[in-house]
Design a protein around this motif. Structure first.
Motif, PDB file in Angstrom:
ATOM      1  N   GLY A 309       2.283 -24.239  14.289  1.00  0.00           N
ATOM      2  CA  GLY A 309       2.026 -23.701  15.621  1.00  0.00           C
ATOM      3  C   GLY A 309       3.215 -23.058  16.294  1.00  0.00           C
ATOM      4  N   VAL A 310       4.094 -22.404  15.528  1.00  0.00           N
ATOM      5  CA  VAL A 310       5.243 -21.714  16.118  1.00  0.00           C
ATOM      6  C   VAL A 310       4.773 -20.346  16.634  1.00  0.00           C
ATOM      7  CG1 VAL A 310       7.510 -20.707  15.694  1.00  0.00           C
ATOM      8  CG2 VAL A 310       6.878 -22.897  14.639  1.00  0.00           C
ATOM      9  N   LYS A 311       5.058 -20.070  17.899  1.00  0.00           N
ATOM     10  CA  LYS A 311       4.691 -18.783  18.495  1.00  0.00           C
ATOM     11  C   LYS A 311       5.885 -17.838  18.419  1.00  0.00           C
ATOM     12  CE  LYS A 311       2.968 -16.538  22.685  1.00  0.00           C
ATOM     13  NZ  LYS A 311       2.553 -16.724  24.106  1.00  0.00           N
ATOM     14  N   ILE A 312       5.638 -16.647  17.915  1.00  0.00           N
ATOM     15  CA  ILE A 312       6.663 -15.603  17.856  1.00  0.00           C
ATOM     16  C   ILE A 312       6.307 -14.554  18.897  1.00  0.00           C
ATOM     17  CG2 ILE A 312       7.736 -13.837  16.419  1.00  0.00           C
ATOM     18  CD1 ILE A 312       7.005 -15.597  14.003  1.00  0.00           C
ATOM     19  N   PHE A 313       7.231 -14.284  19.792  1.00  0.00           N
ATOM     20  CA  PHE A 313       6.992 -13.351  20.895  1.00  0.00           C
ATOM     21  C   PHE A 313       8.039 -12.240  20.820  1.00  0.00           C
ATOM     22  CE2 PHE A 313       7.322 -11.947  25.349  1.00  0.00           C
ATOM     23  CZ  PHE A 313       5.982 -11.681  25.610  1.00  0.00           C
ATOM     24  N   VAL A 314       7.580 -10.996  20.737  1.00  0.00           N
ATOM     25  CA  VAL A 314       8.464  -9.832  20.608  1.00  0.00           C
ATOM     26  C   VAL A 314       8.192  -8.892  21.770  1.00  0.00           C
ATOM     27  CG1 VAL A 314       9.197  -7.920  19.137  1.00  0.00           C
ATOM     28  CG2 VAL A 314       8.389 -10.054  18.094  1.00  0.00           C
ATOM     29  N   ARG A 315       9.242  -8.533  22.510  1.00  0.00           N
ATOM     30  CA  ARG A 315       9.049  -7.601  23.626  1.00  0.00           C
ATOM     31  C   ARG A 315      10.258  -6.700  23.781  1.00  0.00           C
ATOM     32  NH1 ARG A 315      11.011  -9.232  29.043  1.00  0.00           N
ATOM     33  NH2 ARG A 315      12.429 -11.021  28.806  1.00  0.00           N
ATOM     34  N   SER A 326       2.650 -10.826  20.068  1.00  0.00           N
ATOM     35  CA  SER A 326       2.916 -12.217  19.713  1.00  0.00           C
ATOM     36  C   SER A 326       1.985 -12.645  18.590  1.00  0.00           C
ATOM     37  CB  SER A 326       2.730 -13.130  20.930  1.00  0.00           C
ATOM     38  OG  SER A 326       1.376 -13.107  21.364  1.00  0.00           O
ATOM     39  N   LEU A 327       2.382 -13.660  17.874  1.00  0.00           N
ATOM     40  CA  LEU A 327       1.534 -14.251  16.842  1.00  0.00           C
ATOM     41  C   LEU A 327       1.933 -15.695  16.623  1.00  0.00           C
ATOM     42  CD1 LEU A 327       2.586 -13.210  13.253  1.00  0.00           C
ATOM     43  CD2 LEU A 327       3.978 -12.652  15.247  1.00  0.00           C
ATOM     44  N   MET A 328       1.006 -16.455  16.026  1.00  0.00           N
ATOM     45  CA  MET A 328       1.233 -17.865  15.755  1.00  0.00           C
ATOM     46  C   MET A 328       1.351 -18.062  14.246  1.00  0.00           C
ATOM     47  SD  MET A 328       1.243 -20.525  18.017  1.00  0.00           S
ATOM     48  CE  MET A 328      -0.044 -20.189  19.217  1.00  0.00           C
ATOM     49  N   VAL A 329       2.336 -18.861  13.811  1.00  0.00           N
ATOM     50  CA  VAL A 329       2.524 -19.103  12.387  1.00  0.00           C
ATOM     51  C   VAL A 329       2.793 -20.586  12.153  1.00  0.00           C
ATOM     52  CG1 VAL A 329       3.401 -16.790  11.922  1.00  0.00           C
ATOM     53  CG2 VAL A 329       5.003 -18.621  12.472  1.00  0.00           C
ATOM     54  N   ASP A 330       2.481 -21.022  10.931  1.00  0.00           N
ATOM     55  CA  ASP A 330       2.884 -22.341  10.448  1.00  0.00           C
ATOM     56  C   ASP A 330       4.001 -22.144   9.436  1.00  0.00           C
ATOM     57  OD1 ASP A 330       0.851 -23.540  11.956  1.00  0.00           O
ATOM     58  OD2 ASP A 330      -0.604 -23.338  10.325  1.00  0.00           O
ATOM     59  N   ILE A 331       5.030 -22.979   9.505  1.00  0.00           N
ATOM     60  CA  ILE A 331       6.177 -22.837   8.621  1.00  0.00           C
ATOM     61  C   ILE A 331       6.185 -23.999   7.641  1.00  0.00           C
ATOM     62  CG2 ILE A 331       8.679 -22.637   8.512  1.00  0.00           C
ATOM     63  CD1 ILE A 331       8.577 -21.290  11.169  1.00  0.00           C
ATOM     64  N   PRO A 332       5.839 -23.746   6.361  1.00  0.00           N
ATOM     65  CA  PRO A 332       5.796 -24.824   5.367  1.00  0.00           C
ATOM     66  C   PRO A 332       7.193 -25.313   5.007  1.00  0.00           C
ATOM     67  CG  PRO A 332       4.572 -22.852   4.671  1.00  0.00           C
ATOM     68  CD  PRO A 332       5.429 -22.462   5.825  1.00  0.00           C
ATOM     69  N   GLU A 333       7.226 -26.433   4.307  1.00  0.00           N
ATOM     70  CA  GLU A 333       8.490 -26.960   3.809  1.00  0.00           C
ATOM     71  C   GLU A 333       9.030 -26.083   2.679  1.00  0.00           C
ATOM     72  OE1 GLU A 333       7.770 -30.916   2.538  1.00  0.00           O
ATOM     73  OE2 GLU A 333       7.603 -31.739   4.574  1.00  0.00           O
ATOM     74  N   ASN A 334      10.352 -26.057   2.563  1.00  0.00           N
ATOM     75  CA  ASN A 334      11.045 -25.419   1.426  1.00  0.00           C
ATOM     76  C   ASN A 334      10.571 -23.992   1.185  1.00  0.00           C
ATOM     77  OD1 ASN A 334      10.151 -28.508   0.252  1.00  0.00           O
ATOM     78  ND2 ASN A 334      12.296 -28.083   0.682  1.00  0.00           N
ATOM     79  N   THR A 335      10.483 -23.222   2.244  1.00  0.00           N
ATOM     80  CA  THR A 335       9.831 -21.914   2.126  1.00  0.00           C
ATOM     81  C   THR A 335      10.624 -20.829   2.837  1.00  0.00           C
ATOM     82  OG1 THR A 335       7.629 -22.887   2.012  1.00  0.00           O
ATOM     83  CG2 THR A 335       7.740 -20.612   2.713  1.00  0.00           C
ATOM     84  N   VAL A 336      10.612 -19.647   2.231  1.00  0.00           N
ATOM     85  CA  VAL A 336      11.008 -18.433   2.945  1.00  0.00           C
ATOM     86  C   VAL A 336       9.719 -17.728   3.346  1.00  0.00           C
ATOM     87  CG1 VAL A 336      12.136 -16.193   2.797  1.00  0.00           C
ATOM     88  CG2 VAL A 336      13.201 -18.187   1.754  1.00  0.00           C
ATOM     89  N   LEU A 337       9.436 -17.692   4.618  1.00  0.00           N
ATOM     90  CA  LEU A 337       8.208 -17.086   5.131  1.00  0.00           C
ATOM     91  C   LEU A 337       8.535 -15.678   5.625  1.00  0.00           C
ATOM     92  CD1 LEU A 337       5.208 -17.391   5.870  1.00  0.00           C
ATOM     93  CD2 LEU A 337       5.948 -18.268   8.099  1.00  0.00           C
ATOM     94  N   GLU A 338       8.079 -14.681   4.897  1.00  0.00           N
ATOM     95  CA  GLU A 338       8.325 -13.287   5.270  1.00  0.00           C
ATOM     96  C   GLU A 338       7.052 -12.725   5.890  1.00  0.00           C
ATOM     97  OE1 GLU A 338       9.871  -9.061   3.353  1.00  0.00           O
ATOM     98  OE2 GLU A 338      10.073 -10.944   2.230  1.00  0.00           O
ATOM     99  N   LEU A 339       7.095 -12.452   7.177  1.00  0.00           N
ATOM    100  CA  LEU A 339       5.922 -11.976   7.903  1.00  0.00           C
ATOM    101  C   LEU A 339       5.713 -10.478   7.683  1.00  0.00           C
ATOM    102  CD1 LEU A 339       6.458 -13.778  11.335  1.00  0.00           C
ATOM    103  CD2 LEU A 339       5.071 -14.538   9.397  1.00  0.00           C
ATOM    104  N   PRO A 340       4.474 -10.014   7.808  1.00  0.00           N
ATOM    105  CA  PRO A 340       4.257  -8.567   7.817  1.00  0.00           C
ATOM    106  C   PRO A 340       4.881  -7.971   9.075  1.00  0.00           C
ATOM    107  CG  PRO A 340       2.231  -9.736   8.382  1.00  0.00           C
ATOM    108  CD  PRO A 340       3.221 -10.773   7.943  1.00  0.00           C
ATOM    109  N   PRO A 341       5.243  -6.693   9.057  1.00  0.00           N
ATOM    110  CA  PRO A 341       5.904  -6.094  10.224  1.00  0.00           C
ATOM    111  C   PRO A 341       5.075  -6.234  11.504  1.00  0.00           C
ATOM    112  CG  PRO A 341       6.059  -4.631   8.331  1.00  0.00           C
ATOM    113  CD  PRO A 341       5.120  -5.736   7.932  1.00  0.00           C
ATOM    114  N   ILE A 342       5.758  -6.569  12.568  1.00  0.00           N
ATOM    115  CA  ILE A 342       5.135  -6.613  13.895  1.00  0.00           C
ATOM    116  C   ILE A 342       5.311  -5.238  14.537  1.00  0.00           C
ATOM    117  CG2 ILE A 342       5.237  -7.651  16.189  1.00  0.00           C
ATOM    118  CD1 ILE A 342       6.273 -10.213  14.822  1.00  0.00           C
ATOM    119  N   HIS A 343       4.219  -4.579  14.858  1.00  0.00           N
ATOM    120  CA  HIS A 343       4.259  -3.223  15.385  1.00  0.00           C
ATOM    121  C   HIS A 343       4.124  -3.241  16.906  1.00  0.00           C
ATOM    122  CE1 HIS A 343       3.972  -0.890  11.589  1.00  0.00           C
ATOM    123  NE2 HIS A 343       3.447  -2.023  11.134  1.00  0.00           N
ATOM    124  N   LEU A 344       5.134  -2.706  17.572  1.00  0.00           N
ATOM    125  CA  LEU A 344       5.047  -2.488  19.021  1.00  0.00           C
ATOM    126  C   LEU A 344       4.495  -1.082  19.244  1.00  0.00           C
ATOM    127  CD1 LEU A 344       8.458  -4.000  20.192  1.00  0.00           C
ATOM    128  CD2 LEU A 344       6.239  -5.125  20.055  1.00  0.00           C
TER     129      LEU A 344
END
Length: 449
Positions: A309-315, A326-344
């Protein structure tokens, strides 16, 4: 992968057998029939096609069939051929027609039975059966690890299956696959990792990292992979299909995960540096991270404890026309989580406002034209006075127009848009010079808006 009809036409010689009244019997019919098959919209010459022993077509591809007749050294097609016959009967996979030419489409793949029966003016009958080989479109796609998968165990004892789906292989086709895996995208196609039948299974055994395993505690390694299929057919020759390139990453062996947050300002063309704030907020409302980037395109990388439930807010801090995301993500253990580009995105119109008139002598009127988003596209900016396009001087944000005779009034329209395609408001001003001064009224909304 769709294939085109392999030849512009397919000519099938038909073995002849005749049966008729004994007093009309001859050694062979006067007219020798054959079949011509061409693409649906082909309208060229039908006389010079190769003779092939099999009819190979694509599923859902419309083609056109012509009856052909040979008489002496002349050939006749379609309606011209039918005048020499009493009867024509086609049977294509159970569907019958008596037309000398017609369009046909197979909506199912497989081997299909067909026949042609004709009766000529001497009551000689010719019947021949033949087969269509209807090809299903070939397709290959990656299943696992899918693009962006980041849970690969880098330990020595791992076994990583590589899976893909191959479809559209008919009974008369075979498919061999080359599997490519590499840690460098530029070197992916240099050498295949394995070659096998497309319906066999493949796994990677042992560590992916070799001696680099000692550095995996706080790092992740990315690999790229793809599959290329070679499809062979006794009728259609050889064709190829390739999956998209997918990438997968190894787990981090430490306790902290990594999140990569790329962002981009769509269609941003302004010269001013954009300031972007990226915030990571925990599910309980605590701020985990806050940073400001002075770029319109960037990737923010942060170490973070695994959590949900981590909220990412870009402005944007200085380009108000760009809406925050903004978007909500879950961050697993032992992981590099690479998100798709956030488009403003910039969805706000640029603005124009009257500023001042210097004097009736100079005849210069000044407007301010400004945009707080992607930037004003000066190639799209133009001024119309009383339906005439006029010249102007523009230095952001000031637009100056030199007026002509406005004793009877000048209607001033300013048109333009920003790089995101948002247009200036549809408004105008009325300007009239009275004695030694200019009277300006507006803005007014243009009719139809």
């Amino acid at each position: 992968m769709n294939k085109i009809l392999l030849a512009l036409g397919l000519l099938i010689s038909i073995l002849l057998c005749s049966c008729g009244d004994s007093h009309l019997a001859k050694e062979a019919p006067l007219y020798k029939p054959f079949v011509v098959i061409v693409p649906e919209k082909y309208s060229g010459n039908l006389e010079s096609f190769p003779v092939l022993s099999s009819i190979y077509v694509e599923k859902d591809q419309t083609f056109k069939m012509y009856l052909g007749l040979i008489h002496g050294d002349k050939q006749y097609f379609g309606d011209e051929a039918s005048v020499f016959l009493k009867k024509i009967l086609w049977d294509i996979d159970g569907e019958k027609t008596s037309s000398p030419s017609f369009k046909y489409t197979f909506d199912e793949a497989g081997q299909k039975k067909a026949s042609l029966t004709i009766v000529d003016l001497w009551n000689d009958t010719v019947h021949q059966e033949f087969n269509f080989f209807v090809n299903a479109p070939n397709s290959i796609a990656i299943d696992f690890p899918s693009n962006g998968y980041n849970q690969v165990n880098p330990a020595n004892n791992q076994s990583l299956p590589l899976r893909w789906t191959m479809s559209g292989i008919d009974d008369w086709e075979s498919a061999e696959c080359e599997v490519f895996v590499n840690s460098q995208l530029d070197s992916l196609w240099v050498k295949p990792f394995a070659q096998l039948d497309c319906f066999d299974e493949l796994s990677i055994y042992g560590t992916l990292l070799g001696s680099k395993i000692i550095y995996a505690k706080d790092s992740s390694f990315t690999f790229y992979w793809a599959v290329r299929a070679t499809i062979q057919s006794e009728f259609a020759g050889t064709s190829y299909d390739t999956t998209e390139i997918a990438k997968f990453s190894t787990k981090i062996l430490g306790t902290v995960s990594t999140i990569k947050i790329p962002f981009v300002y769509d269609k941003y063309r302004d010269f001013e540096i954009s300031q972007t704030e990226i915030s990571l907020i925990a599910a309980n409302g605590d701020t985990l991270s806050k940073t400001v980037e002075n770029f319109s395109n960037s990737i923010v990388i942060r170490k973070i404890l695994p959590q949900s439930g981590v909220k990412i807010f870009v402005r944007s801090l200085n380009r108000s026309d760009y809406a925050p995301e903004s978007l909500m993500v879950d961050i697993p253990e032992n992981t590099v989580l690479e998100l798709p580009p956030i488009h403003l995105k910039d969805k706000i119109k640029p603005q124009v406002a009257f500023h001042q008139i210097f004097s009736s002598k100079s005849k210069i009127v000044e407007f301010n034209v400004y945009d707080d988003g992607s930037g004003l596209n000066e190639d799209k900016l133009f001024v119309v006075i009383n339906e005439d396009t006029v010249s102007y001087d523009f230095t952001i944000p000031t637009l100056q127009i030199t007026l002509q005779d406005c004793s009877r009034g000048c209607k001033v329209n300013i048109y333009g848009e920003d790089y995101a395609g948002n247009s200036l408001p549809s408004i105008f001003w009325n300007i009239r010079n009275v004695s030694t001064v200019y009277d300006i009224k507006g803005p007014f909304i243009s009719e139809g808006n």
